[in-house]
Design an enzyme around this catalytic site. Structure first.
Site, mmCIF file in Angstrom:
data_model
loop_
_atom_site.group_PDB
_atom_site.id
_atom_site.type_symbol
_atom_site.label_atom_id
_atom_site.label_comp_id
_atom_site.label_asym_id
_atom_site.label_seq_id
_atom_site.Cartn_x
_atom_site.Cartn_y
_atom_site.Cartn_z
ATOM 1 N N ARG A 106 0.869 -1.182 0.000
ATOM 2 C CA ARG A 106 0.000 0.000 0.000
ATOM 3 C C ARG A 106 0.906 1.232 0.000
ATOM 4 O O ARG A 106 2.117 1.116 0.183
ATOM 5 C CB ARG A 106 -0.940 -0.003 1.203
ATOM 6 C CG ARG A 106 -0.234 -0.030 2.537
ATOM 7 C CD ARG A 106 -1.227 0.026 3.695
ATOM 8 N NE ARG A 106 -0.538 -0.221 4.950
ATOM 9 C CZ ARG A 106 -1.145 -0.327 6.115
ATOM 10 N NH1 ARG A 106 -2.445 -0.241 6.205
ATOM 11 N NH2 ARG A 106 -0.462 -0.547 7.221
ATOM 12 N N CYS A 110 3.365 8.439 -5.446
ATOM 13 C CA CYS A 110 4.108 9.686 -5.346
ATOM 14 C C CYS A 110 3.083 10.773 -5.089
ATOM 15 O O CYS A 110 2.220 11.029 -5.934
ATOM 16 C CB CYS A 110 4.866 9.957 -6.631
ATOM 17 S SG CYS A 110 5.323 11.698 -6.748
ATOM 18 N N ASN A 144 -4.755 7.164 4.956
ATOM 19 C CA ASN A 144 -4.564 6.380 6.176
ATOM 20 C C ASN A 144 -3.129 6.505 6.655
ATOM 21 O O ASN A 144 -2.200 6.329 5.861
ATOM 22 C CB ASN A 144 -4.862 4.902 5.898
ATOM 23 C CG ASN A 144 -4.852 4.071 7.160
ATOM 24 O OD1 ASN A 144 -5.793 4.110 7.952
ATOM 25 N ND2 ASN A 144 -3.772 3.329 7.372
ATOM 26 N N GLU A 145 -2.949 6.840 7.923
ATOM 27 C CA GLU A 145 -1.600 6.960 8.501
ATOM 28 C C GLU A 145 -0.631 7.617 7.538
ATOM 29 O O GLU A 145 0.392 7.030 7.154
ATOM 30 C CB GLU A 145 -1.076 5.594 8.959
ATOM 31 C CG GLU A 145 -1.813 5.037 10.152
ATOM 32 C CD GLU A 145 -1.150 3.788 10.737
ATOM 33 O OE1 GLU A 145 -0.377 3.127 10.031
ATOM 34 O OE2 GLU A 145 -1.415 3.473 11.904
ATOM 35 N N CYS A 154 9.512 10.456 -1.737
ATOM 36 C CA CYS A 154 9.748 9.978 -3.082
ATOM 37 C C CYS A 154 10.736 10.953 -3.719
ATOM 38 O O CYS A 154 10.694 12.143 -3.414
ATOM 39 C CB CYS A 154 8.416 9.965 -3.842
ATOM 40 S SG CYS A 154 8.510 9.756 -5.618
ATOM 41 N N CYS A 156 11.274 11.249 -7.168
ATOM 42 C CA CYS A 156 11.078 11.253 -8.625
ATOM 43 C C CYS A 156 11.247 12.660 -9.190
ATOM 44 O O CYS A 156 11.391 13.626 -8.447
ATOM 45 C CB CYS A 156 9.698 10.695 -8.967
ATOM 46 S SG CYS A 156 8.364 11.865 -8.653
ATOM 47 N N CYS A 159 8.759 15.207 -7.811
ATOM 48 C CA CYS A 159 9.076 15.654 -6.451
ATOM 49 C C CYS A 159 10.272 16.595 -6.496
ATOM 50 O O CYS A 159 10.326 17.581 -5.755
ATOM 51 C CB CYS A 159 9.364 14.465 -5.542
ATOM 52 S SG CYS A 159 7.862 13.559 -5.125
ATOM 53 N N GLU A 306 -7.663 3.485 15.904
ATOM 54 C CA GLU A 306 -7.342 2.056 15.899
ATOM 55 C C GLU A 306 -6.769 1.721 17.268
ATOM 56 O O GLU A 306 -5.661 2.147 17.599
ATOM 57 C CB GLU A 306 -6.308 1.725 14.815
ATOM 58 C CG GLU A 306 -6.789 2.042 13.413
ATOM 59 C CD GLU A 306 -5.756 1.716 12.332
ATOM 60 O OE1 GLU A 306 -4.789 0.978 12.628
ATOM 61 O OE2 GLU A 306 -5.913 2.208 11.208
ATOM 62 N N TRP A 314 2.199 -9.341 11.515
ATOM 63 C CA TRP A 314 2.223 -9.454 10.056
ATOM 64 C C TRP A 314 2.922 -10.785 9.757
ATOM 65 O O TRP A 314 2.314 -11.832 9.872
ATOM 66 C CB TRP A 314 2.964 -8.256 9.424
ATOM 67 C CG TRP A 314 2.108 -7.011 9.304
ATOM 68 C CD1 TRP A 314 0.951 -6.742 9.990
ATOM 69 C CD2 TRP A 314 2.341 -5.893 8.445
ATOM 70 N NE1 TRP A 314 0.469 -5.514 9.591
ATOM 71 C CE2 TRP A 314 1.300 -4.974 8.649
ATOM 72 C CE3 TRP A 314 3.342 -5.573 7.521
ATOM 73 C CZ2 TRP A 314 1.221 -3.754 7.953
ATOM 74 C CZ3 TRP A 314 3.262 -4.357 6.833
ATOM 75 C CH2 TRP A 314 2.207 -3.470 7.051
#
Ligand code: GLA
Ligand code: ZN
Length: 663
Positions: A106, A110, A144-145, A154, A156, A159, A306, A314
């Site tokens: 996930r 970028c 999310n987070e 990133c 690239c 960026c 959460e 994991w």
């Protein structure tokens, strides 16, 4: 709107529709009032370029609504779907090694890519228009987070160009950039902003000034990424709130700045995370500090979006929470300022990366021990939650906390074991173990609220911050400064005008003339007739008139020289600690310093028992939490009523009590 206090993170898209109603019934029976949904379901909401399908989500929201359960919607921008990535591979991020990171986890995105941003605008607009008037949708969580998984991203071309624009706005001229970054060193001068790189891994060390701006830029990018979504949501769904699930001390984005976009802050709390130390002594204070720093980001109550509800895992797993422990952890969140607790997750997922990150229900979906425990907890605590509205923890001690200092120490930690956040947590521990509540305070915060302000490692300095610290002491505050204060300006260049800690030596009453980085050695320190150990660093200093030495080095070539000092300044006092005190020295010093500042513990300390209070003008609610698997005792205050718990003064294993104390 009615106040909601308990929820779960729910992924109906992971299960067959035939099960949804049973889930809703089980949730209702448990006392669940809300769910968060959809934050990773981009493909389900937009299966291909021109096809949008909100039907399944409408159905889930409606069904839960029928059972009195409201919805917080996540925008699914943490999981761009494969069709999009295949069509526009430039959406994939490039790490500092120059490697393209692939699809399949996930956050493979970028955040400055304009094509990706365009997809986001389109989807979020459609979602906000579609759900803005839905009576069951109460709020939003963009992405999310944010910052999670982006630590190395990133670099690239997009960026890079965005970074150049950011620098141009900040410095106006390339000459100013060159001066601020000290580019004369190693021939790093730029002739034009367009020559600047997004920092890839170099063959040697990096330019600390360039790296600090890069960290600021990355943080600003995330804020901008969130702002774009928040503006759309406010436009079409203005009656619903916007929050975001923070990760405590995580530092990719400056959470104070991000908080300006939000109605309130949320946080994800996993006290039994498999990546945390096992020993309670090594982590209990960190868990508490994490909740306190989250409260500080907007200086108001927060939500836990959460909250751990089972074994974490994991590829490898954590320990099983013992009976009572999930409730104790949830109560700890409430004690430190959470107005609502959403448990992650409803049911343990049968597929994907998080098959072993356990929910309230096991894989089988049959309610078991965790369901029963949390059901009982919610039903008991929910009625009390309304009285806790508009109460906050009140601290007389503050720890100054800044993301910029954190960035600067990550760039140059000095010592393998020195971390800015870790240092703040070490000071925190000594207060935590005395049952003294602590606030974290941003540089722009109100210092005057605190009797005692601990300001470890104020490495990057500005004239404004110097003034603020000095005014605070002059007006009667007790300030603690440490080693590595006033070393650099805000461009991360060393200051050369004065001895350390620069202008602050007027308040601190010391001048640091030399220092020693201790590497693997420790140094002995004498304080009040006892010998202790200290680590990492030794400042060697000259005391100005009126400065009193409280502790002395007792080994190395500087044995006998002062190590901790205090200096009266205006109405207040300024302490200077030239080293990292080991635990026994830290405890002894903090007892002395808190005593002098007139700060009283909430309760007499008892091993493994955490104590915290929330209060308003009329009432004080005292939380007493046993983090151990054995019974514990504490000395209850004289006038109090037990609102939750078995017996005043004694705690069963993992019992968490609430006491109302007359004011
Ligand atoms: C984080 C994320 C969740 C989930 C959990 C468990 O907190 O926000 O989506 O990944 O961790 O791993
Ligand atoms: Zn990029």
């Amino acid at each position: 709107m009615k106040q909601l206090h308990f929820g779960v993170d729910y992924y109906p898209e992971h299960w067959e529709r035939g099960r949804w109603e049973e889930d809703a019934i089980l949730m209702q029976e448990m006392g669940i009032q809300m769910v968060r949904m959809a934050e990773f379901s981009w493909h389900k909401l937009q299966p291909s370029e021109d096809v949008f399908d909100f039907g399944w989500l409408d159905e889930a929201i409606g069904l839960l609504g029928k059972y009195g359960i409201y919805t917080i919607l996540g925008t699914p921008t943490a999981a761009p779907p494969a069709w999009m990535v295949n069509k526009h591979p430039q959406i994939l991020p490039i790490d500092r090694m120059g490697r393209v990171r692939g699809f399949g986890g996930r956050h493979h995105d970028c955040q400055s890519n304009p094509i990706y941003r365009e997809y986001i605008r389109k989807l979020v607009t459609k979602m906000a228009q579609h759900y803005g008037d839905n009576p069951y949708v109460i709020g939003w969580q963009p992405d999310n987070e944010l910052g999670n998984s982006h630590q190395d991203l990133c670099t690239c071309e997009c960026c890079r160009q965005r970074f150049q624009g950011w620098l141009q706005r900040k410095y106006k001229t390339v000459l100013a950039l060159n001066q601020s970054w000290g580019t004369a060193f190693w021939s790093q001068e730029y002739n034009d902003f367009s020559e600047v790189f997004a920092p890839r891994v170099t063959v040697t060390g990096e330019n600390p000034s360039a790296m600090l701006d890069w960290r600021r830029f990355c943080s600003d990018l995330i804020v901008d990424f969130t702002r774009e979504q928040a503006e759309i949501i406010r436009k079409y769904a203005g009656k619903q709130f916007i929050t975001h699930n923070y990760m405590g001390f995580a530092d990719k984005v400056d959470y104070y700045k991000l908080g300006e976009l939000l109605d309130f802050v949320s946080h994800d709390q996993y006290p039994g995370g498999f990546y945390l130390p096992e020993a309670p002594h090594e982590k209990n204070h960190v868990l508490a500090a994490t909740l306190d720093v989250v409260r500080s980001y907007k200086d108001q109550p927060f939500w836990v979006m959460e909250q751990q509800s089972g074994i974490t895992g994991w590829e490898v797993m954590g320990r099983a929470p013992a009976p009572g422990q999930l409730s104790a952890w949830a109560m700890q969140s409430i004690a430190h300022g959470a107005d609502a607790v959403v448990f992650f997750r409803w049911r343990t997922c049968a597929m994907g990366t998080e098959q072993y990150w356990h929910g309230i229900l096991p894989h089988s979906g049959n309610p078991g021990r965790r369901y029963q425990e949390l059901q009982e907890f919610i039903q008991e605590v929910n009625p009390l939650m309304d009285s806790l509205q508009n109460t906050m923890p009140r601290a007389e001690a503050g720890i100054v906390f800044s993301f910029e200092q954190e960035y600067a120490f990550q760039i140059q930690p000095h010592h393998k074991d020195l971390s800015y956040t870790g240092q703040a947590q070490k000071y925190y521990r000594a207060l935590y173990e005395q049952n003294i509540p602590v606030d974290f305070v941003p540089e722009q915060g109100d210092f005057g609220k605190y009797k005692l302000l601990l300001a470890p490692l104020q490495y990057l300095m500005s004239p404004e911050l110097e003034d603020k610290f000095m005014d605070y002491v002059r007006q009667g505050g007790h300030l603690l400064l440490t080693m590595r204060t006033g070393v650099k300006d805000r461009n991360n260049l060393c200051m050369t005008e004065r001895e350390l800690p620069g202008r602050l030596s007027e308040a601190a009453g010391v001048e640091v003339l030399d220092y020693d980085c201790l590497r693997d050695a420790s140094v002995k320190v004498l304080f009040a007739g006892q010998e202790h150990e200290a680590f990492i660093w030794s400042d060697l200093m000259r005391l100005l008139p009126q400065t009193e030495a409280l502790a002395y080095y007792n080994s190395e070539f500087y044995a006998g020289e002062p190590c901790v000092t205090v200096h009266p300044y205006g109405e207040g006092r300024c302490y200077y600690v030239g080293t990292e005190p080991g635990e026994s020295l830290m405890d002894a010093l903090m007892k002395e310093i808190c005593g002098k500042a007139g700060i009283e513990p909430l309760l007499a300390p008892a091993a493994d028992v955490e104590c915290m209070a929330r209060e308003n003008g009329r009432e004080r609610y005292l939380f007493v939490i046993n983090h151990s698997g054995e019974a514990r005792h504490y000395q209850a205050p004289e006038k109090c009523r037990l609102l939750r718990g078995g017996q005043l003064g004694s705690l069963k294993a993992y019992e968490a009590q609430i006491l109302a104390v007359g004011k």
